[in-house]
Design a protein around this motif. Structure first.
Motif, short mmCIF file in Angstrom:
data_model
loop_
_atom_site.label_atom_id
_atom_site.label_comp_id
_atom_site.label_asym_id
_atom_site.label_seq_id
_atom_site.Cartn_x
_atom_site.Cartn_y
_atom_site.Cartn_z
N LEU A 117 38.01 49.02 31.71
CA LEU A 117 37.36 50.30 31.52
C LEU A 117 35.99 50.40 32.03
O LEU A 117 35.60 51.39 32.77
CB LEU A 117 37.35 50.88 30.11
N GLU A 118 35.44 49.45 31.96
CA GLU A 118 34.13 49.36 32.42
C GLU A 118 33.89 49.06 34.08
O GLU A 118 33.06 49.61 34.50
CB GLU A 118 33.29 47.91 31.69
N ILE A 119 34.98 48.40 34.54
CA ILE A 119 34.87 48.16 35.93
C ILE A 119 35.03 49.87 36.49
O ILE A 119 34.62 50.08 37.72
CB ILE A 119 36.06 47.20 36.38
N GLN A 120 35.91 50.71 35.93
CA GLN A 120 36.26 51.96 36.38
C GLN A 120 34.94 52.80 36.22
O GLN A 120 34.66 53.50 37.16
CB GLN A 120 37.49 52.36 35.72
N ALA A 121 34.23 52.38 35.44
CA ALA A 121 33.07 53.46 35.10
C ALA A 121 32.04 52.86 36.01
O ALA A 121 31.41 53.80 36.71
CB ALA A 121 32.42 53.02 33.64
N ILE A 122 31.72 51.60 36.50
CA ILE A 122 30.93 51.17 37.58
C ILE A 122 31.45 51.67 38.94
O ILE A 122 30.52 52.21 39.64
CB ILE A 122 30.83 49.60 37.58
N ALA A 123 32.73 51.43 39.17
CA ALA A 123 33.08 52.34 40.30
C ALA A 123 32.78 53.61 40.29
O ALA A 123 32.61 54.23 41.65
CB ALA A 123 34.80 51.94 40.59
N LYS A 124 33.01 54.39 39.51
CA LYS A 124 33.00 55.64 39.51
C LYS A 124 31.33 56.11 39.69
O LYS A 124 31.10 57.15 40.47
CB LYS A 124 33.24 56.41 38.04
N ALA A 219 39.31 64.70 49.16
CA ALA A 219 38.80 63.61 48.18
C ALA A 219 39.99 62.41 48.25
O ALA A 219 41.15 62.78 48.22
CB ALA A 219 38.51 64.06 47.10
N TYR A 220 39.71 61.21 48.01
CA TYR A 220 40.34 60.21 47.69
C TYR A 220 40.27 60.10 46.14
O TYR A 220 39.31 59.95 45.66
CB TYR A 220 39.92 58.98 48.30
N LEU A 221 41.27 60.16 45.54
CA LEU A 221 41.17 60.30 44.07
C LEU A 221 41.83 58.61 43.47
O LEU A 221 43.00 58.55 43.66
CB LEU A 221 42.39 61.50 43.37
N LEU A 222 40.82 58.01 42.94
CA LEU A 222 41.29 56.68 43.00
C LEU A 222 41.20 56.15 41.30
O LEU A 222 40.74 56.84 40.47
CB LEU A 222 40.25 55.74 43.59
N THR A 223 41.87 55.13 41.15
CA THR A 223 41.86 54.51 39.64
C THR A 223 41.96 53.10 39.82
O THR A 223 42.45 52.52 40.76
CB THR A 223 42.70 55.28 38.86
N ASP A 224 42.05 52.53 38.51
CA ASP A 224 42.40 50.85 38.49
C ASP A 224 41.46 49.84 39.71
O ASP A 224 42.30 49.44 40.36
CB ASP A 224 43.81 50.85 38.52
N PRO A 225 40.55 50.02 39.82
CA PRO A 225 39.77 49.40 40.64
C PRO A 225 39.66 47.79 40.38
O PRO A 225 39.74 47.53 39.15
CB PRO A 225 38.33 49.86 41.00
#
Length: 325
Positions: A117-124, A219-225
């Motif tokens: 979840l922290e990785i996703q917050a950083i990617a966002k 937009a590219y809508l992304l998740t799970d980086p």
């Protein structure tokens, strides 16, 4: 054995035991599904670049959920379940719950979920700043948007943890992975530039890869980086941080585009292969290097709901006006 080899060896070992779920594509009748109370956990988004290089804070709350008894899809890391979720602030809404597929208890700890979840917050955070850059240079560019996500933990069984996101119904794509693989179809110069840019803007300390999601109108809508970090101990429980070696693998296949040039991104010394000399594995749809991980997704999919599913997820449905990339 190198630290990366040690990490990936551990990843392979823990992912041999898979939870014995049965894939059921049909969404259940929610009137027959029991509502359960849950703890909610969110990662407080970073506000500055300095925040990216230390653990982020979390907040807690409570909510309620309904979850389908069987997942509708499986990726190499997660199962995805139809669900409904509500809290003190929101009425029940349709969502997707994601649970790690590994049956190993160590792989299902709250710490592992929180690191993802922290990785996703950083990617966002980085995606929002990347969007500022490309909108400064281009007229109506296709932006990069990461889904909001939280964790839920059953109050009656705290070993049951899920990542929760709102649903999205477009076709699923994966544009690159964390070991230098690049999609041979639906290639995106913007997303490749995004990985290059976040490596540059963090002075080579971080790189967001494993870019997957859907391509909407603008937009590219992304998740799970996935994230590569120069500190291999950061995000170590996720087993997807390949450090500087992972960054080098990205640059071995990366071909700088006009976007990279206009963003004034430096050309890496490892970026030496001309476009026609990159080996192509058409069976996988990726430009592939020698594999250094097991994150090339081969997912069980429900084609009536999700197409080209690699590591499953849904986010909310967006409606965009058509623009050019």
């Amino acid at each position: 054995m190198s630290s990366i080899e040690s990490t990936m060896s551990s990843f392979r070992t823990t992912n041999k035991q898979i939870k014995p779920y049965t894939i059921v594509c049909k969404e259940p009748d929610w009137n027959t599904i029991k509502t359960v109370d849950v703890h909610t956990i969110e990662v407080i988004p970073p506000l500055t670049m300095d925040h990216l290089f230390r653990p982020l804070f979390t907040g807690t709350g409570s909510g309620r959920m309904k979850i389908a008894p069987h997942p509708f899809a499986q990726g190499s890391l997660r199962f995805a379940f139809y669900g409904q979720f509500g809290s003190d602030d929101y009425e029940m809404m349709n969502v997707v719950f994601k649970e790690f597929s590994s049956a190993t208890p160590n792989a299902n700890r709250l710490q592992v979920y929180q690191e993802h979840l922290e990785i996703q917050a950083i990617a966002k955070f980085l995606a929002e700043r990347f969007n500022d850059e490309i909108t400064r240079i281009f007229r109506n560019p296709r932006t990069v948007v990461y889904a909001d996500a939280d964790l839920v933990q059953l109050k009656t069984d705290e070993s049951k943890i899920y990542q929760v996101e709102a649903r999205m119904h477009q076709d699923w794509h994966k544009w690159n992975n964390n070991s230098g693989g690049v999609a041979a179809t639906n290639y995106s110069t913007i997303l490749q530039a995004f990985s290059h840019w976040n490596h540059h803007i963090t002075a080579g300390r971080l790189m967001i890869v494993d870019l997957q999601g859907v391509k909407a109108e603008n937009a590219y809508l992304l998740t799970d980086p996935a994230i590569h970090c120069d500190n291999l101990l950061r995000f170590k429980d996720t087993r997807i941080n390949l450090g500087v070696k992972g960054m080098r693998e990205f640059f071995r296949t990366h071909i700088c585009s006009e976007i990279c040039t206009l963003l004034e991104l430096p050309r890496s010394q490892t970026q030496s292969l001309p476009p026609r000399s990159i080996p192509v594995d058409l069976s996988e749809g990726f430009f592939m290097l020698e594999s250094i991980d097991e994150l090339q997704e081969n997912a069980t999919e429900c084609k009536t709901h999700v197409e080209n599913l690699n590591d499953v997820s849904d986010t909310k449905t967006f409606h965009w006006s058509k623009t050019d990339e």
